[in-house]
Design an enzyme around this catalytic site. Structure first.
Site, PDB file in Angstrom:
ATOM      1  CB  SER A 169      -5.454  32.556   8.187  1.00 40.94           C
ATOM      2  OG  SER A 169      -6.544  31.677   8.023  1.00 40.94           O
ATOM      3  CE1 TYR A 216      -2.658  28.327  10.394  1.00 36.49           C
ATOM      4  CE2 TYR A 216      -4.952  28.977  10.130  1.00 36.49           C
ATOM      5  CZ  TYR A 216      -3.681  28.821   9.605  1.00 36.49           C
ATOM      6  OH  TYR A 216      -3.438  29.184   8.298  1.00 36.49           O
TER       7      TYR A 216
HETATM    8  N1  LIG Z   1      -3.578  26.620   2.433  1.00 40.90           N
HETATM    9  C1  LIG Z   1      -4.537  27.263   3.068  1.00 40.90           C
HETATM   10  O1  LIG Z   1      -5.721  26.899   2.946  1.00 40.90           O
HETATM   11  C2  LIG Z   1      -4.232  28.489   3.892  1.00 40.90           C
HETATM   12  C3  LIG Z   1      -5.283  29.291   4.311  1.00 40.90           C
HETATM   13  C4  LIG Z   1      -5.040  30.435   5.063  1.00 40.90           C
HETATM   14  C5  LIG Z   1      -3.738  30.775   5.386  1.00 40.90           C
HETATM   15  N2  LIG Z   1      -2.712  29.961   4.976  1.00 40.90           N
HETATM   16  C6  LIG Z   1      -1.347  30.380   5.345  1.00 40.90           C
HETATM   17  O2  LIG Z   1      -0.604  30.579   4.168  1.00 40.90           O
HETATM   18  C7  LIG Z   1       0.788  30.362   4.432  1.00 40.90           C
HETATM   19  C8  LIG Z   1       1.370  29.442   3.380  1.00 40.90           C
HETATM   20  O3  LIG Z   1       0.742  28.175   3.476  1.00 40.90           O
HETATM   21  P1  LIG Z   1       0.608  27.129   2.271  1.00 40.90           P
HETATM   22  O4  LIG Z   1      -0.831  26.884   2.080  1.00 40.90           O
HETATM   23  O5  LIG Z   1       1.424  27.538   1.115  1.00 40.90           O
HETATM   24  O6  LIG Z   1       1.212  25.825   3.021  1.00 40.90           O
HETATM   25  P2  LIG Z   1       2.435  24.858   2.681  1.00 40.90           P
HETATM   26  O7  LIG Z   1       2.530  23.916   3.832  1.00 40.90           O
HETATM   27  O8  LIG Z   1       2.272  24.277   1.324  1.00 40.90           O
HETATM   28  O9  LIG Z   1       3.694  25.846   2.655  1.00 40.90           O
HETATM   29  C9  LIG Z   1       4.228  26.393   3.819  1.00 40.90           C
HETATM   30  C10 LIG Z   1       5.735  26.373   3.730  1.00 40.90           C
HETATM   31  O10 LIG Z   1       6.254  26.915   4.945  1.00 40.90           O
HETATM   32  C11 LIG Z   1       7.370  26.149   5.335  1.00 40.90           C
HETATM   33  N3  LIG Z   1       7.599  26.233   6.770  1.00 40.90           N
HETATM   34  C12 LIG Z   1       6.815  25.745   7.771  1.00 40.90           C
HETATM   35  N4  LIG Z   1       7.403  25.947   8.952  1.00 40.90           N
HETATM   36  C13 LIG Z   1       8.569  26.595   8.712  1.00 40.90           C
HETATM   37  C14 LIG Z   1       9.612  27.073   9.527  1.00 40.90           C
HETATM   38  N5  LIG Z   1       9.590  26.893  10.853  1.00 40.90           N
HETATM   39  N6  LIG Z   1      10.642  27.711   8.952  1.00 40.90           N
HETATM   40  C15 LIG Z   1      10.698  27.872   7.615  1.00 40.90           C
HETATM   41  N7  LIG Z   1       9.756  27.418   6.774  1.00 40.90           N
HETATM   42  C16 LIG Z   1       8.701  26.788   7.321  1.00 40.90           C
HETATM   43  C17 LIG Z   1       7.025  24.716   4.917  1.00 40.90           C
HETATM   44  O11 LIG Z   1       8.191  23.896   4.815  1.00 40.90           O
HETATM   45  C18 LIG Z   1       6.296  24.937   3.602  1.00 40.90           C
HETATM   46  O12 LIG Z   1       7.157  24.857   2.488  1.00 40.90           O
HETATM   47  C19 LIG Z   1       0.858  29.823   5.870  1.00 40.90           C
HETATM   48  O13 LIG Z   1       1.211  30.881   6.749  1.00 40.90           O
HETATM   49  C20 LIG Z   1      -0.557  29.353   6.133  1.00 40.90           C
HETATM   50  O14 LIG Z   1      -0.866  29.361   7.517  1.00 40.90           O
HETATM   51  C21 LIG Z   1      -2.927  28.832   4.250  1.00 40.90           C
END
Ligand SMILES: NC(=O)c1ccc[n+]([C@@H]2O[C@H](COP(=O)([O-])OP(=O)(O)OC[C@H]3O[C@@H](n4cnc5c(N)ncnc54)[C@H](O)[C@@H]3O)[C@@H](O)[C@H]2O)c1
Length: 273
Positions: free
Chosen positions: A157, A170
């Site tokens: 991130s 985080y």
């Molecule tokens: N959305 C943002 O603004 C953002 C910004 C920076 C980084 N991220 C990172 O990007 C990645 C994807 O996030 P996203 O935005 O698609 O979020 P999201 O919540 O839409 O998708 C994340 C997915 O991970 C799955 N998940 C969570 N815990 C889990 C576990 N213990 N085992 C298996 N699956 C699990 C969830 O069920 C979900 O489907 C994450 O690592 C998040 O920290 C997101």
């Protein structure tokens, strides 16, 4: 669409929705078969946005099959190393090999330093750090056994380069992913495996839904001058999952052959604001 991944198999965690689904569909659209893992169930207490469902994971599979690619899904937890190993053994037996890995699953719980509970801290580290370690440890032996090298992207991130206010847990977890990327890249390099990290800024995904914005506003109110730390240099201030998938596909492709242990930001410049 170019076909950079024909004959390859990719393993993606957190593939039910959001960025994980976009990565799976993007790699499939360029020829890869897919192993898709997601909890597809309730996220830990304190997570303010809705959890993914089995239907979400099934939708990912549907979109991959519509591209004429093979896909195996698994409702599993990245915290469960043995469960992940079993899925990968089954997946590699069925799809033939494993080449590409995207350790994308993660959670995010906004909370000020004094509202963060030990459980929130533990859950965040367990999923965002141990879960990523499990993903690499379970998958690397299969990539090595394939004998053709491979590539991995670990999702960090902008909080893994700079920091994100009101998210000490985080921020700690995503900095750990940055360090792990470098350290895995060093040791897996001799097997021809490249390991890089992705550093998204704000991305429009279900992570931003539910009461996520309310939770962020609540924390921002405790110290408003920190609220601007994620400001971008360009508009709009949010990226899309498909833009993240563009970067991941590049890092996994032959075009990035000489890139490893690198940390690619796709954040509109937020890390430098
Ligand atoms: N959305 C943002 O603004 C953002 C910004 C920076 C980084 N991220 C990172 O990007 C990645 C994807 O996030 P996203 O935005 O698609 O979020 P999201 O919540 O839409 O998708 C994340 C997915 O991970 C799955 N998940 C969570 N815990 C889990 C576990 N213990 N085992 C298996 N699956 C699990 C969830 O069920 C979900 O489907 C994450 O690592 C998040 O920290 C997101």
């Amino acid at each position: 669409m170019t076909q950079r991944f024909t004959g390859k198999v990719a393993f993606i965690t957190g593939a039910a929705r959001g960025q994980g689904r976009a990565h799976a569909v993007r790699l499939a659209s360029e020829g890869a078969d897919i192993l898709a893992l997601d909890l597809a169930g309730p996220l830990p207490a304190g997570v303010p946005y809705d959890s993914a469902t089995p239907d979400d994971l099934a939708q990912t599979a549907k979109e991959i099959e519509a591209l004429d690619r093979r896909v195996l899904t698994h409702e599993g937890d990245v915290r469960d190393l043995e469960g992940m190993k079993e899925f990968l053994a089954r997946g590699v037996a069925e799809l033939g090999r494993l080449d590409l890995v995207v350790a994308n699953a993660g959670i995010c719980i906004p909370a000020t330093w004094d509202e963060t509970t030990p459980q929130m801290f533990q859950d965040t580290i367990d999923i965002n750090v141990v879960g990523v370690w499990n993903t690499v440890v379970a998958s690397a032996p299969h990539v090595i056994a394939g004998g053709e090298g491979g590539a991995m992207v670990l999702t960090s991130s902008y909080a893994g380069k700079k920091m994100q206010p009101f998210m000490i847990h985080y921020t700690a977890s995503k900095h750990a992913v940055t360090g792990m990327t470098r350290a895995f890249a060093a040791e897996l390099g001799k097997h021809g495996i490249r390991v890089n990290s992705l550093h998204p800024g704000g991305v429009a995904t279900p992570m931003g839904g539910g009461d996520m914005m309310g939770a962020i506003e609540h924390t921002n109110a405790s110290n408003p001058k920190l609220a601007g730390m994620g400001t971008t240099f360009i508009e709009p201030a949010w990226g899309t999952s498909e833009e993240m998938a563009d970067a991941v596909a590049f890092l996994l492709s032959g075009e990035a052959r000489f890139i490893t242990a690198e940390h690619l930001s796709v954040d509109g410049g937020a890390q430098y604001f």
